[in-house]
Structures are given as structure tokens and as C-alpha cells.
Write a protein that holds these residues in place. Structure first.
Motif, PDB file in Angstrom:
ATOM      1  N   ILE B 122       0.684  -1.465  -0.026  1.00  0.00           N
ATOM      2  CA  ILE B 122      -0.180   0.007   0.178  1.00  0.00           C
ATOM      3  C   ILE B 122       0.940   1.161  -0.124  1.00  0.00           C
ATOM      4  CG2 ILE B 122      -1.626   1.406   1.354  1.00  0.00           C
ATOM      5  CD1 ILE B 122      -2.937  -1.130   2.201  1.00  0.00           C
ATOM      6  N   ILE B 126       0.727   4.005  -2.934  1.00  0.00           N
ATOM      7  CA  ILE B 126       0.399   5.414  -2.681  1.00  0.00           C
ATOM      8  C   ILE B 126       1.550   6.432  -3.141  1.00  0.00           C
ATOM      9  CG2 ILE B 126      -1.700   4.841  -1.450  1.00  0.00           C
ATOM     10  CD1 ILE B 126       0.157   5.840   0.766  1.00  0.00           C
ATOM     11  N   SER B 127       2.831   5.949  -3.211  1.00  0.00           N
ATOM     12  CA  SER B 127       3.840   6.667  -3.386  1.00  0.00           C
ATOM     13  C   SER B 127       4.298   6.793  -4.625  1.00  0.00           C
ATOM     14  CB  SER B 127       4.951   6.554  -2.212  1.00  0.00           C
ATOM     15  OG  SER B 127       5.639   5.413  -2.753  1.00  0.00           O
TER      16      SER B 127
END
Lengths: 94, 131
Positions: B122, B126-127
Motif C-alpha cells: 500500500i 500510494i507513493s
């Protein structure tokens, strides 16, 4: 005597967290908010320590360690975001 | 410096994972602390360097963890017990003395690996740079 001192210190820590929350909401720039978040983390650690003294238990000491680790990593991530603009880089350029 | 902090966090995560029986701790929290160690590595270095150092895919780590947890649960069906029932033995180990070994620890290891894989996936997801 000791009991009332500990209770008063917990109340003062709560007031400090409240002031830091005000700084997070009002804070004009991003570094203000980052430092306020760090202050909240340190105050939470101190509050947990005082509460575990009041309750005379050792069960919360691991929570102190986890909070220390997480606030450390959070401060690093915020400062890297301010400095570089992105948090996890694909290729490092030095 | 980062490597020292990384190994301190890893040691703390394994200690949390092993103390899950009678103290605060367990597979979920141990997996979260282990994943925070990996997140620290990703913060300080970059994705390419960390992937060169850890030659496994974190999605496969999560899948293996789920397999381990569900497999431990299914194994109790073979002995005529209900799903996810556990058993313990008291074993004399050479160094540690009388030790309690349980199948719960294998299930907890599965949970910890699942949490580690999912959280790192995750964070990496998201990065990602959207360009």
C-alpha cells in the motif's frame, strides 16, 4: 500528594496537546504543522508514561516504544516531503 | 545510522510478535512494526536500492502469509477438529528449558507476513509517481 501531582501533570499534558492542535489548525506554514505534530507525539509518550505510573502497571511500555518509532518515521517522512517534494523516490539522485 | 535503527525496529517487531501469548503484542502488531522498519528503509534509500537488497516481491509475501494462516486453520480439519482450533505442547528444549510450543504461533506468523506484505504494498502504491 504524589497522586495529585501526577493528575495535574496529565491535565497539563492535555492542555499542551490542545495548544499544539490549535497550532496545527491555524499554522501558517507546513513546517509549523510538522513541529506541532512532533510535539503531540512527544506529549502522548509522556502522558502514557505518567498514566502507567498512576495505574502502577507495565503494560503500556510497548505502546511507548511503538509511538516513539512511529512519530520518528513520521517526522522523517514530513521533512523529506518538505525538502524533496516526494516521499519515496524511484531512483536516488545525490 | 539507518541500518542500526532498522535492526533495532526489526528486533522490537520480532519481540512483539513472540510475546503475543500472555502480553500485549501478537501477529498483527508485530507485522505493523516490521513494515514500519521497511517503510523507514524506503524513506531513506530509494525503491531500486531496497529492491536490490530484498530480492522478494511483497505481494508474494502477503500471499504466502495468507496461505500459511489458512493452511494452519485447515490442518486442524485433518485431525477431526473444527476449523482454526489450536493445540499446544510442552517441550524440553536444550537452552530454553521447558517451553510451550503451539500451532497458534504459525498462524500468527502468517498474519504477520500478510500485514507486512500488504502495508508495504500500500505504501509503495500510494507513493508512486504519477507522471
Amino acid at each position: 500528594m504524589i497522586e495529585s501531582m501526577l493528575t495535574i501533570s496529565v491535565i497539563l499534558f492535555a492542555l499542551t496537546i490542545l495548544v499544539a492542535v490549535i497550532r496545527i489548525i491555524l499554522g501558517p506554514s507546513l513546517p509549523d504543522r510538522v513541529v506541532a505534530l512532533d510535539v503531540i507525539g512527544v506529549n502522548l509518550i509522556a502522558t502514557i508514561a505518567v498514566v502507567s505510573v498512576i495505574l502502577n502497571t507495565k503494560a503500556f511500555l510497548e505502546a511507548i516504544l511503538i509511538l516513539g518509532i512511529l512519530s520518528f518515521i513520521g517526522t522523517i517522512a514530513f521533512s523529506k516531503f518538505i525538502e524533496r517534494g516526494k516521499i519515496v523516490e524511484r531512483e536516488r539522485d545525490r | 545510522m539507518t541500518k542500526i535503527v532498522f535492526f533495532i525496529i526489526l528486533t522490537f517487531g520480532v519481540e512483539l510478535f513472540l510475546s503475543g501469548h500472555n502480553n500485549p503484542g501478537g501477529g498483527f502488531i508485530g507485522g505493523l512494526v516490521l513494515s514500519s522498519a521497511f517503510v523507514l528503509l524506503y524513506l531513506v534509500y530509494d525503491i531500486e536500492t531496497v529492491h536490490r537488497g530484498t530480492p522478494f516481491d511483497f505481494k508474494r509475501v502477503a500471499a504466502f502469509g495468507v496461505f500459511l494462516a489458512v493452511g494452519t486453520g485447515m490442518l486442524s480439519l485433518l485431525f477431526g477438529e473444527s476449523f482454526l482450533s489450536q493445540t499446544t505442547w510442552l517441550v524440553d528444549l536444550p537452552v530454553f528449558g521447558e517451553t510451550e510450543l503451539g500451532t497458534m504461533t504459525i498462524f500468527e506468523a502468517g498474519v504477520a507476513l500478510t500485514v507486512l506484505g500488504v502495508v508495504v504494498t500500500i505504501i509503495l502504491g500510494i507513493s508512486e509517481d504519477v507522471e
